[in-house]
Scaffold this motif. Sequence first.
Motif, PDB file in Angstrom:
ATOM      1  N   LYS D  98       0.820  -1.222   0.000  1.00 25.91           N
ATOM      2  CA  LYS D  98       0.000   0.000   0.000  1.00 25.91           C
ATOM      3  C   LYS D  98       0.851   1.269   0.000  1.00 25.91           C
ATOM      4  O   LYS D  98       0.498   2.281  -0.602  1.00 25.91           O
ATOM      5  N   ALA D  99       1.947   1.237   0.751  1.00 28.20           N
ATOM      6  CA  ALA D  99       2.693   2.463   1.040  1.00 28.20           C
ATOM      7  C   ALA D  99       3.782   2.769   0.014  1.00 28.20           C
ATOM      8  O   ALA D  99       4.297   3.888  -0.036  1.00 28.20           O
ATOM      9  N   LYS D 100       4.105   1.797  -0.807  1.00 31.49           N
ATOM     10  CA  LYS D 100       5.244   1.961  -1.723  1.00 31.49           C
ATOM     11  C   LYS D 100       5.114   3.210  -2.602  1.00 31.49           C
ATOM     12  O   LYS D 100       4.144   3.365  -3.334  1.00 31.49           O
ATOM     13  N   GLY D 101       6.090   4.070  -2.491  1.00 33.22           N
ATOM     14  CA  GLY D 101       6.135   5.260  -3.340  1.00 33.22           C
ATOM     15  C   GLY D 101       5.140   6.338  -2.957  1.00 33.22           C
ATOM     16  O   GLY D 101       5.025   7.353  -3.621  1.00 33.22           O
ATOM     17  N   SER D 102       4.421   6.150  -1.847  1.00 29.73           N
ATOM     18  CA  SER D 102       3.408   7.126  -1.437  1.00 29.73           C
ATOM     19  C   SER D 102       3.820   7.854  -0.152  1.00 29.73           C
ATOM     20  O   SER D 102       4.301   7.236   0.795  1.00 29.73           O
ATOM     21  N   ALA D 103       3.582   9.155  -0.119  1.00 31.68           N
ATOM     22  CA  ALA D 103       3.920   9.938   1.077  1.00 31.68           C
ATOM     23  C   ALA D 103       2.697  10.135   1.962  1.00 31.68           C
ATOM     24  O   ALA D 103       2.724  10.910   2.902  1.00 31.68           O
ATOM     25  N   LYS D 104       1.618   9.414   1.659  1.00 32.57           N
ATOM     26  CA  LYS D 104       0.399   9.592   2.453  1.00 32.57           C
ATOM     27  C   LYS D 104       0.536   9.044   3.870  1.00 32.57           C
ATOM     28  O   LYS D 104       1.278   8.104   4.109  1.00 32.57           O
ATOM     29  N   LYS D 105      -0.241   9.614   4.765  1.00 33.95           N
ATOM     30  CA  LYS D 105      -0.284   9.114   6.130  1.00 33.95           C
ATOM     31  C   LYS D 105      -1.084   7.816   6.158  1.00 33.95           C
ATOM     32  O   LYS D 105      -1.968   7.601   5.325  1.00 33.95           O
ATOM     33  N   TYR D 106      -0.774   6.950   7.136  1.00 30.37           N
ATOM     34  CA  TYR D 106      -1.387   5.620   7.156  1.00 30.37           C
ATOM     35  C   TYR D 106      -2.914   5.662   7.125  1.00 30.37           C
ATOM     36  O   TYR D 106      -3.562   4.825   6.506  1.00 30.37           O
ATOM     37  N   ASN D 107      -3.494   6.683   7.766  1.00 33.64           N
ATOM     38  CA  ASN D 107      -4.966   6.728   7.791  1.00 33.64           C
ATOM     39  C   ASN D 107      -5.563   7.290   6.497  1.00 33.64           C
ATOM     40  O   ASN D 107      -6.780   7.439   6.374  1.00 33.64           O
ATOM     41  N   GLU D 108      -4.709   7.595   5.528  1.00 33.46           N
ATOM     42  CA  GLU D 108      -5.201   8.071   4.225  1.00 33.46           C
ATOM     43  C   GLU D 108      -4.850   7.093   3.102  1.00 33.46           C
ATOM     44  O   GLU D 108      -5.184   7.331   1.938  1.00 33.46           O
ATOM     45  N   LEU D 109      -4.131   6.039   3.463  1.00 31.05           N
ATOM     46  CA  LEU D 109      -3.696   5.084   2.421  1.00 31.05           C
ATOM     47  C   LEU D 109      -4.882   4.308   1.852  1.00 31.05           C
ATOM     48  O   LEU D 109      -5.791   3.941   2.594  1.00 31.05           O
TER      49      LEU D 109
END
Lengths: 109, 109, 109, 109
Positions: D98-109
């Motif tokens: 989910k998080a790969k390459g994304s700067a989003k916060k965990y609650n927005e992933l």
Amino acid sequence: MKENEEIIEALLKFRNERDWEQFHNPKDLALAINVEAGELLELFLWKNADEANKEKVKEELADIFAFAFMLAEKYQFDVKEIVLEKIKRNAEKYPVEKAKGSAKKYNEL
Amino acid sequence: MKENEEIIEALLKFRNERDWEQFHNPKDLALAINVEAGELLELFLWKNADEANKEKVKEELADIFAFAFMLAEKYQFDVKEIVLEKIKRNAEKYPVEKAKGSAKKYNEL
Amino acid sequence: MKENEEIIEALLKFRNERDWEQFHNPKDLALAINVEAGELLELFLWKNADEANKEKVKEELADIFAFAFMLAEKYQFDVKEIVLEKIKRNAEKYPVEKAKGSAKKYNEL
Amino acid sequence: MKENEEIIEALLKFRNERDWEQFHNPKDLALAINVEAGELLELFLWKNADEANKEKVKEELADIFAFAFMLAEKYQFDVKEIVLEKIKRNAEKYPVEKAKGSAKKYNEL
């Protein structure tokens, strides 16, 4: 009534209804400003300069103002007065001819 | 002119005379608020709640207000409006009957 | 392998698996440290000096260390080395005979 | 002796020689971390991501580590342990897919 007096009046009313004055000493108000400033900063983390969520910036900035006004009230500072006074001081530390177009700190100019 | 419009006008005049708008993007203004908030906090470090130097508190608080007003201006927020709006929201998060006399966060009430 | 090399190795592995190096420039790492420092501070807000929740302090402090180690790694600083070096400098700014028992800043001693 | 034990030993020696333990309660140590984090942040203000002065970054970062180690010592946290523990928790909040390459916060992933 002046604008900032109205703001402070509303803040104190909110505080007093909840009996929170006991917690609002100057040190903890300074802490609160830092906590809210950190929350504002988080909205810009890992982002370009203008990519923060505007609605969230509004809320965090409002929180900073709220605690800053309450701290000003503790010391009976008039916000307009202290900001204008600070601009005057900064004008001396950053004279136009030296500071124009430069992001350097006054002690490095 | 309203008080806060006057403050912002004075801040922008100071900024523009120095050609500093180029540095004042929202992210760096948020940084600046944090830097100044840290300087305010330092005045209370290792001290009791009301032992900070009042004159220095005045200066650091003025700096926080200055950058906070400039960030508000970037987004065209009216300071009085956003603070009153936030008080309203907080009144919902912290209803008097639950929050009275308690320093708990709303999600722990 | 030394302890702090192990910590950094684990942090970089976590970062690289998520392809986050692209976000971790020095400026944003410094921001991240401030954001986490603010979250740590919140645990003490409106409280006596030792009333913070220990488990939460542990988590926020771990976050601060994590970003601080990653920033150190960016500049190839050895953490033990820079802290010991700073202690030496501070020993000059705060000589025992002047600083003993005093919370004053070095420029006020 | 492990690296971080050596760091803490040196910090406590410095502190005790000056009789400063009386000031170093957890709340003020958290304040100190914030003050130093703000000083680090200032080095990046109005600048591009990698334009800070490296020597000054070293000093401010050393200050942050110093107070962070002293706060860890107050609670008897082992720094390596708490950072590795936090990485594990974050791995759950930010799964690679989910998080790969994304700067989003965990609650927005």
